[in-house]
Design a protein around this motif. Sequence first.
Motif, PDB file in Angstrom:
ATOM      1  N   HIS A 116       1.090  -1.393   0.112  1.00 31.01           N
ATOM      2  CA  HIS A 116       0.436   0.057   0.022  1.00 31.01           C
ATOM      3  C   HIS A 116       0.684   1.451   0.363  1.00 31.01           C
ATOM      4  N   GLU A 117       1.981   1.472   0.171  1.00 28.59           N
ATOM      5  CA  GLU A 117       2.563   2.655   1.173  1.00 28.59           C
ATOM      6  C   GLU A 117       3.788   2.934  -0.844  1.00 28.59           C
ATOM      7  N   ARG A 118       3.541   1.616  -0.965  1.00 29.55           N
ATOM      8  CA  ARG A 118       4.036   1.490  -3.200  1.00 29.55           C
ATOM      9  C   ARG A 118       3.112   2.360  -3.658  1.00 29.55           C
ATOM     10  N   LYS A 119       2.075   1.767  -3.782  1.00 28.15           N
ATOM     11  CA  LYS A 119       0.913   2.114  -4.166  1.00 28.15           C
ATOM     12  C   LYS A 119       0.537   3.667  -4.186  1.00 28.15           C
ATOM     13  N   ASN A 120       0.547   4.863  -2.710  1.00 28.09           N
ATOM     14  CA  ASN A 120       0.332   5.349  -2.016  1.00 28.09           C
ATOM     15  C   ASN A 120       1.814   6.599  -3.264  1.00 28.09           C
ATOM     16  N   LEU A 121       3.068   6.326  -2.994  1.00 30.63           N
ATOM     17  CA  LEU A 121       3.586   6.792  -3.173  1.00 30.63           C
ATOM     18  C   LEU A 121       3.936   6.996  -5.008  1.00 30.63           C
TER      19      LEU A 121
END
Length: 289
Positions: A17-22
């Motif tokens: 989820h952090e990679r997608k948001n980043l």
Amino acid sequence: MPSAAVRPQRRPSLRAHERKNLALWEASAAAYERRNARTLSRGSAMGWGMWHIPERDLHVLGDVRGRDVLELGCGAARWSVDLARRGARMVGLDFSAARLAQARINMAAAHVTFPLLEASAEAVPLPSARFDIVFCDWGAVTFTDPYRTVPEVARLLRPGGLFAFSNSSPYRSMCQDKTTDRMSSRLLYDYHDLHRIVYPDEVNFQLPYGVWIRLFRTNGFDIEDLIEMRPPRGAGTTYLTKSQAEWARHWPMEVIWRVRMNRAPRGSRISNSARRASGSRKKPAAART
Ligand SMILES: C[S@@+](CC[C@H](N)C(=O)[O-])C[C@H]1O[C@@H](n2cnc3c(N)ncnc32)[C@H](O)[C@@H]1O
């Protein structure tokens, strides 16, 4: 939130989820600024939420002079710049290099300097008990798993320290269509299932109120306030359509949590004087590290 065609980036230490948001924030930083700079720069930079309600009216952070303050998901760091001018010892954290580049521009324009840290709020590479205040205005808390962020903030705060953040209300999370963003006057999604909310380009997080309260308390926080924001009649915002803004006149769309750390990190016992000080919003000198 911005919409953009984005591809998740690879940073080995980040979760999915952090990679997608980043990826979203790297791709949309410029568009976000273009669209919202007008709202974010209205009056004082220190304004809460989508209607930019002034901190001087809400008194969420209080006096920051001489305090060590971390902004968690600082974006272009407008809040941090203003707080630094008011005597706070600021650190601005954001995981997006594009957003931190905007922060550097604002800092240079204001002739203010403080450390900027490129890292995720779910794993902050800073020592424990480093801050008196950790806060954000629709910052990283919206995009991070509270089961990781709340313990991380508890670790970073000194006894008596303040954690304050604005984010979506659970009502909004239940009533906003995940594909069209349209607000409904009916509940569309289950309350009890609130946690990870997956949109086409981003992942947000939300909890039922009772679960938030339990999470704060098990991590050593006392709850001081939950402000349910109602936009002033006729107030404008660049974040919402007219009909979304009208919805917010009837039901709370965004909230500000204000919680205070009531114990020392790593299970050490908080002294009586520190406990008294945390109740009075004063920082306990004996507990500083
Ligand atoms: C809606 S903006 C709010 C920032 C600032 N208050 C503003 O209005 O510009 C959300 C910010 O959180 C940051 N963010 C999202 N997830 C994060 C994470 N896991 N760690 C650190 N920053 C994060 C984004 O890069 C973005 O700058």
